[in-house]
Design a protein around this motif. Structure first.
Motif, mmCIF file in Angstrom:
data_model
loop_
_atom_site.group_PDB
_atom_site.id
_atom_site.type_symbol
_atom_site.label_atom_id
_atom_site.label_comp_id
_atom_site.label_asym_id
_atom_site.label_seq_id
_atom_site.Cartn_x
_atom_site.Cartn_y
_atom_site.Cartn_z
ATOM 1 N N SER A 28 27.972 89.808 99.633
ATOM 2 C CA SER A 28 27.489 90.854 100.548
ATOM 3 C C SER A 28 28.223 92.173 100.369
ATOM 4 O O SER A 28 27.616 93.238 100.293
ATOM 5 N N PHE A 29 29.558 92.101 100.349
ATOM 6 C CA PHE A 29 30.343 93.330 100.217
ATOM 7 C C PHE A 29 29.981 94.057 98.933
ATOM 8 O O PHE A 29 29.758 95.266 98.918
ATOM 9 N N GLY A 30 29.943 93.295 97.835
ATOM 10 C CA GLY A 30 29.648 93.892 96.541
ATOM 11 C C GLY A 30 28.249 94.493 96.494
ATOM 12 O O GLY A 30 28.042 95.580 95.944
ATOM 13 N N THR A 31 27.286 93.794 97.080
ATOM 14 C CA THR A 31 25.902 94.284 97.100
ATOM 15 C C THR A 31 25.825 95.645 97.795
ATOM 16 O O THR A 31 25.209 96.589 97.298
ATOM 17 N N LEU A 32 26.468 95.733 98.962
ATOM 18 C CA LEU A 32 26.423 96.988 99.715
ATOM 19 C C LEU A 32 27.220 98.081 98.996
ATOM 20 O O LEU A 32 26.781 99.231 98.939
ATOM 21 N N GLN A 33 28.372 97.727 98.454
ATOM 22 C CA GLN A 33 29.172 98.751 97.762
ATOM 23 C C GLN A 33 28.423 99.325 96.568
ATOM 24 O O GLN A 33 28.498 100.518 96.297
ATOM 25 N N GLN A 34 27.693 98.461 95.872
ATOM 26 C CA GLN A 34 26.922 98.929 94.719
ATOM 27 C C GLN A 34 25.825 99.917 95.178
ATOM 28 O O GLN A 34 25.634 100.969 94.569
ATOM 29 N N ALA A 35 25.146 99.582 96.266
ATOM 30 C CA ALA A 35 24.100 100.479 96.794
ATOM 31 C C ALA A 35 24.707 101.809 97.233
ATOM 32 O O ALA A 35 24.128 102.882 97.001
ATOM 33 N N LEU A 36 25.886 101.759 97.851
ATOM 34 C CA LEU A 36 26.530 102.992 98.330
ATOM 35 C C LEU A 36 27.026 103.849 97.172
ATOM 36 O O LEU A 36 26.958 105.076 97.229
ATOM 37 N N ARG A 37 27.503 103.181 96.129
ATOM 38 C CA ARG A 37 27.949 103.917 94.942
ATOM 39 C C ARG A 37 26.777 104.671 94.309
ATOM 40 O O ARG A 37 26.904 105.847 93.956
ATOM 41 N N ALA A 38 25.641 104.016 94.203
ATOM 42 C CA ALA A 38 24.453 104.655 93.627
ATOM 43 C C ALA A 38 23.990 105.815 94.517
ATOM 44 O O ALA A 38 23.656 106.901 94.031
ATOM 45 N N PHE A 39 24.004 105.588 95.820
ATOM 46 C CA PHE A 39 23.587 106.609 96.788
ATOM 47 C C PHE A 39 24.429 107.880 96.629
ATOM 48 O O PHE A 39 23.902 109.000 96.585
ATOM 49 N N ALA A 40 25.744 107.714 96.563
ATOM 50 C CA ALA A 40 26.639 108.868 96.449
ATOM 51 C C ALA A 40 26.511 109.539 95.084
ATOM 52 O O ALA A 40 26.534 110.771 94.971
#
Lengths: 121, 121, 121, 121
Positions: D4-16
């Motif tokens: 879960s953590f990794g999934t969200l961090q990956q989405a946030l990295r792409a967003f930024a």
């Protein structure tokens, strides 16, 4: 002559009384509201390098003043509710801070008093 | 006669100047420090039902006063740095709040002005 | 396989149950505690220019990790108490933010979505 | 399986990355934004007695979920930037808290570990 703190506290007391809001104004709730307003002030500056006056838009500058006013209102209301003399306790605290942060050790440094000194950078 | 706000701001200006701390005291950093101190006040009350004076230990009561003093110090320093007249802007804000929260609609209610009224409970 | 959020929430539930702390853990109190911990994280960085990893002392770096852990604990406990699926609502919120902040308008800008665009500086 | 953590961090990295926002995302700024979002969550509850789920309006309940998601996003981004394994450090912190708050002394009490015990009330 009425003092600034007293003048504002009197206005705030009347404001709350007219709206029957004393029931909500426990010290705990006022401390929460104070923190919320402080964070709203911080929000204005959060992505800016420094928030210095000449870098703010007129809208940001006005908003900063209003958030600071909100912080002061809740602070004065909390002091009133807890029967704390905010002026006296602040004078006392500035004196205590002078003892915690002696000039000789802390000049030019942002270390916290209870932490080891950082090496000069 | 020197006013309370001015008296404290003068003391804080001298305090920071002696330690060469103006370099750290950007509005952004002061707003962060203000929020941190507000949260330290809130911490005292966070598990208590109301934080009313007669429910606090002497140590909690003294700590509350000191945290409130810290909040005021950072608030006054931020106002000083941004050249905001904290007394005037607070008087103005109390007036604006009176317009946002008319007595007839908000008496006895904690609704936010820009949200639909909650049904009476 | 047990998911990260669930694993931590289960540990936190057991921790609170053993100490009979559920009585203190209302959503309001957890939100206050969460804000207090977030401010403790911010305190580490408040006088630093950026807080980047290579500018922190080992003690500051460790403290940052522990404060972040405290934030996560209270967040997971609040989600548990309110029966909110934190993973699902965060995925939903990231999608909503993508709509609020279209790339074409916000690339390289820190404006807030509901405020007028700042001129390029 | 992606956690879960990794999934969200990956989405946030792409967003930024798409918005070129990494320049704003110093640990200090992320900690400020995190505190602001935590305070926005607290704001929902500030005048309520407990904030329990069945006392919130549908709008308040949805808003609480969204503010919690914002808190988690900034927390994950800060952990990413500081290269902190949020899951591991939280497991470690829960273990440390178990040592700081032994069941025998703290059952049913909200005292802080480093303060004298309050008398039973």
């Amino acid at each position: 002559m009425q003092d600034s703190f007293g003048t504002l506290q009197q206005a705030l007391r009347a404001f709350a009384a007219e709206r029957d809001w004393a029931q909500f104004h426990t010290p705990k709730n006022l401390a929460a509201a104070l923190t919320v307003e402080a964070a709203e002030l911080l929000e204005i500056f959060q992505w800016l390098p420094s928030g210095e006056k000449d870098t703010l838009s007129p809208a940001q500058y006005q908003a900063a003043g209003h958030e600071m006013a909100d912080v002061l209102c809740y602070l004065l209301m909390a002091a009133d509710r807890l029967e704390i003399d905010l002026f006296a306790v602040t004078q006392e605290k500035i004196g205590l801070n002078a003892l915690k942060y002696p000039v000789a050790r802390f000049a030019g440094k942002s270390d916290k008093y209870d932490q080891p000194a950082q090496p000069d950078s």
